[in-house]
Every structure is written in C-alpha cells, then in structure tokens.
Scaffold this motif. Structure first.
Motif, PDB file in Angstrom:
ATOM      1  N   ILE A 128      22.249 -74.509  42.689  1.00 51.04           N
ATOM      2  CA  ILE A 128      21.457 -73.453  42.651  1.00 51.04           C
ATOM      3  C   ILE A 128      22.856 -72.756  41.724  1.00 51.04           C
ATOM      4  O   ILE A 128      21.900 -72.326  40.711  1.00 51.04           O
ATOM      5  N   ASP A 129      23.379 -73.028  42.387  1.00 50.56           N
ATOM      6  CA  ASP A 129      24.290 -72.049  41.211  1.00 50.56           C
ATOM      7  C   ASP A 129      24.906 -72.578  39.477  1.00 50.56           C
ATOM      8  O   ASP A 129      24.884 -72.367  38.666  1.00 50.56           O
ATOM      9  N   TYR A 130      24.801 -74.036  40.057  1.00 49.39           N
ATOM     10  CA  TYR A 130      24.599 -74.717  38.507  1.00 49.39           C
ATOM     11  C   TYR A 130      23.398 -74.809  37.745  1.00 49.39           C
ATOM     12  O   TYR A 130      23.910 -74.366  36.598  1.00 49.39           O
ATOM     13  N   TRP A 131      22.174 -74.479  38.205  1.00 55.76           N
ATOM     14  CA  TRP A 131      20.752 -74.449  37.567  1.00 55.76           C
ATOM     15  C   TRP A 131      20.974 -73.116  37.465  1.00 55.76           C
ATOM     16  O   TRP A 131      19.893 -72.958  35.966  1.00 55.76           O
ATOM     17  N   LEU A 132      21.885 -72.232  38.156  1.00 52.44           N
ATOM     18  CA  LEU A 132      21.090 -70.945  37.156  1.00 52.44           C
ATOM     19  C   LEU A 132      21.965 -71.055  35.869  1.00 52.44           C
ATOM     20  O   LEU A 132      21.466 -70.472  35.031  1.00 52.44           O
ATOM     21  N   ASP A 133      23.512 -71.393  36.157  1.00 52.31           N
ATOM     22  CA  ASP A 133      24.374 -71.589  34.885  1.00 52.31           C
ATOM     23  C   ASP A 133      23.869 -71.617  33.776  1.00 52.31           C
ATOM     24  O   ASP A 133      23.688 -71.893  32.596  1.00 52.31           O
ATOM     25  N   GLU A 134      22.910 -73.335  34.022  1.00 55.80           N
ATOM     26  CA  GLU A 134      21.990 -74.231  33.094  1.00 55.80           C
ATOM     27  C   GLU A 134      21.221 -73.443  32.456  1.00 55.80           C
ATOM     28  O   GLU A 134      20.678 -73.654  31.094  1.00 55.80           O
TER      29      GLU A 134
ATOM     30  N   GLN B 200      11.357 -75.562  27.387  1.00 56.51           N
ATOM     31  CA  GLN B 200      10.949 -76.685  27.938  1.00 56.51           C
ATOM     32  C   GLN B 200      12.610 -76.663  28.846  1.00 56.51           C
ATOM     33  O   GLN B 200      11.958 -77.166  29.721  1.00 56.51           O
ATOM     34  N   GLN B 201      13.137 -76.650  28.642  1.00 57.30           N
ATOM     35  CA  GLN B 201      14.167 -76.243  29.721  1.00 57.30           C
ATOM     36  C   GLN B 201      14.465 -75.992  30.060  1.00 57.30           C
ATOM     37  O   GLN B 201      15.101 -75.646  31.583  1.00 57.30           O
ATOM     38  N   ILE B 202      13.724 -74.575  29.759  1.00 54.61           N
ATOM     39  CA  ILE B 202      13.919 -73.011  31.402  1.00 54.61           C
ATOM     40  C   ILE B 202      12.752 -73.955  32.580  1.00 54.61           C
ATOM     41  O   ILE B 202      13.072 -73.293  33.474  1.00 54.61           O
ATOM     42  N   ALA B 203      12.237 -74.400  31.872  1.00 53.78           N
ATOM     43  CA  ALA B 203      10.527 -75.096  32.847  1.00 53.78           C
ATOM     44  C   ALA B 203      11.262 -76.316  33.828  1.00 53.78           C
ATOM     45  O   ALA B 203      10.952 -75.991  34.575  1.00 53.78           O
ATOM     46  N   ARG B 204      11.957 -77.295  33.205  1.00 59.14           N
ATOM     47  CA  ARG B 204      11.924 -78.190  34.060  1.00 59.14           C
ATOM     48  C   ARG B 204      13.440 -77.407  35.378  1.00 59.14           C
ATOM     49  O   ARG B 204      13.632 -77.577  36.102  1.00 59.14           O
ATOM     50  N   ILE B 205      13.915 -76.702  34.771  1.00 58.97           N
ATOM     51  CA  ILE B 205      15.171 -75.156  35.346  1.00 58.97           C
ATOM     52  C   ILE B 205      14.532 -74.995  36.576  1.00 58.97           C
ATOM     53  O   ILE B 205      15.637 -75.129  37.502  1.00 58.97           O
ATOM     54  N   ASP B 206      13.731 -74.558  36.685  1.00 60.50           N
ATOM     55  CA  ASP B 206      12.927 -73.361  37.052  1.00 60.50           C
ATOM     56  C   ASP B 206      12.402 -74.376  38.401  1.00 60.50           C
ATOM     57  O   ASP B 206      12.766 -74.278  39.426  1.00 60.50           O
ATOM     58  N   GLU B 207      12.186 -75.555  37.787  1.00 60.53           N
ATOM     59  CA  GLU B 207      11.443 -76.415  38.746  1.00 60.53           C
ATOM     60  C   GLU B 207      12.236 -76.919  39.378  1.00 60.53           C
ATOM     61  O   GLU B 207      12.179 -76.509  41.414  1.00 60.53           O
ATOM     62  N   MET B 208      13.442 -77.181  39.689  1.00 67.48           N
ATOM     63  CA  MET B 208      14.487 -77.707  39.616  1.00 67.48           C
ATOM     64  C   MET B 208      15.338 -76.520  41.065  1.00 67.48           C
ATOM     65  O   MET B 208      15.441 -76.458  42.073  1.00 67.48           O
ATOM     66  N   LEU B 209      14.968 -75.124  40.613  1.00 69.66           N
ATOM     67  CA  LEU B 209      15.147 -74.418  41.212  1.00 69.66           C
ATOM     68  C   LEU B 209      14.217 -73.737  42.695  1.00 69.66           C
ATOM     69  O   LEU B 209      14.813 -73.444  43.263  1.00 69.66           O
TER      70      LEU B 209
ATOM     71  N   ALA C 130      16.070 -74.076  46.598  1.00 66.22           N
ATOM     72  CA  ALA C 130      15.255 -72.515  47.450  1.00 66.22           C
ATOM     73  C   ALA C 130      13.988 -73.400  48.733  1.00 66.22           C
ATOM     74  O   ALA C 130      14.592 -73.004  49.390  1.00 66.22           O
ATOM     75  N   ALA C 131      13.177 -74.043  47.790  1.00 67.63           N
ATOM     76  CA  ALA C 131      12.842 -73.991  49.118  1.00 67.63           C
ATOM     77  C   ALA C 131      12.792 -74.322  50.692  1.00 67.63           C
ATOM     78  O   ALA C 131      12.879 -74.573  51.271  1.00 67.63           O
ATOM     79  N   LYS C 132      14.254 -76.226  49.943  1.00 68.75           N
ATOM     80  CA  LYS C 132      14.478 -77.488  50.758  1.00 68.75           C
ATOM     81  C   LYS C 132      15.884 -76.077  51.617  1.00 68.75           C
ATOM     82  O   LYS C 132      16.005 -75.810  52.531  1.00 68.75           O
TER      83      LYS C 132
END
Length: 195
Positions: free
Chosen positions: A160-166, A174-183, A187-189
């Motif tokens: 999560i820290d990595y994806w927040l930095d990214e 598109q990059q933000i949407a992909r990263i938000d999906e990863m986040l 978070a759900a997991k």
C-alpha cells in the motif's frame, strides 16, 4: 456383547528397565502364569510366559545401556495371558499394532507410548475409523503460534505504501485509476486479514 476370539500383537515394541522387568515377572506369577527365563546363544534373553492351559508367549529381550528392548509378534487366545501382556504393553509404553479379533470383525488398535492413538474396525465389507487421538491443546498452541497472517499484513502495508508513492508520481488519469484499483484491492484484503 461380542466375545473376543484372539488378540494379535504385530511387531509391537517394548522398552523396560530391569526393575520393570522384575516387577512384570513377579506379576506374571500372580496371574498363575509360569515364567521361564532363557539365555540365547546370541547373549540375549527370552522370557517365556506359559499359562496353565499351555499357551505360551515369548518375549525376546536385548539389553542395551540398562534397558531391555523387545519386539513382540504373537497371537493370544487365553484371557488371563492376554490381560497380562496388555498390562505390560501399556506399562512399558509399547508401540505397535494390536488386532483384537471377534467373530465377523477385527478391531485394530494403533499404540504409541502405551496409549491408543487410533482404532479402526475391519469387517469383510467395510472399514470404519472408530477413534483417533487428537492433541487438541498442542494443535491450538500450533495455530496460536502461526504468524503467517501477520507476515501477510506486513507485506500489504509495504504494498500500500508503494502504491501511494506511485499515485503521487502518476501523471495520467489512467495511471491513477489503475493505482486506485490496486489500493482498493489491498485495502479490502487488509481489512479481511485484520478481522
């Protein structure tokens, strides 16, 4: 109640001290059983128990460091002799397989350290597990000591820290949407694991 026809010890192993061996021989005499001690050519000993009916059981003994070791395979019919061997087997924390044979079925007892670990009933048509020892306290302790979930949560924190930095570095929607999906997935997991 079914009457036992015979009891078989299949590669049962016993270990006893000299004191236990002497106590066993004394108790055998109390069961109206004749005790015969033989010295074998190999230097080992053999104890023979003979019941008044003439049935015998042989205990080949090997001595090592003050302990006597015995591997026993026999079939017993006489109740008195069967009970005597069973008491010795439990007292000496025997291990092995004991078949108790009845008309139409056989109960197979699996022993470790003189205690029954499993009982299985065999008939010509089926096999049924009757009992199996479960070390519940030990199993609970093992589960309690498992820390796999903690490791996974720790890894999720790092992800999560990595994806927040990214996300902070992202330049397109598109990059933000992909990263938000990863986040969102992380978070759900994370919430599921924390629960």
């Amino acid at each position: 109640m079914a009457q036992r026809l015979a009891t078989e010890y299949v590669k049962a192993t016993l270990q006893m001290t000299e004191l236990q061996l002497n106590q066993f021989m004394h108790s055998a005499e109390c069961y109206h059983t004749r005790v015969i001690v033989k010295v074998l050519d190999s230097g080992g000993q053999e104890i023979v128990l003979e019941d008044e009916s003439g049935e015998e059981v042989h205990f080949p003994l090997e001595s090592k460091d003050g302990q006597y070791f015995c591997e026993l395979s026999c079939r017993l019919v006489n109740t008195r002799l069967t009970n005597l061997v069973r008491k010795l087997f439990v007292a000496c924390k025997g291990a092995g397989v004991v078949n108790r044979i009845y008309r139409g079925f056989t109960m197979v007892y699996f022993y470790e350290n003189g205690s029954v670990r499993k009982i299985v009933e065999f008939t010509p048509s089926h096999t049924k597990l009757v009992y199996e020892y479960k070390h519940t306290a030990g199993e609970l302790q093992r589960v309690y000591q498992l820390n796999d979930v903690e490791h996974e949560i720790s890894q999720l924190y790092q992800d999560i820290d990595y994806w927040l930095d990214e996300r902070n570095k992202a330049e397109t929607i598109q990059q933000i949407a992909r990263i938000d999906e990863m986040l969102r997935q992380g978070a759900a997991k994370w919430f599921a694991l924390e629960a």
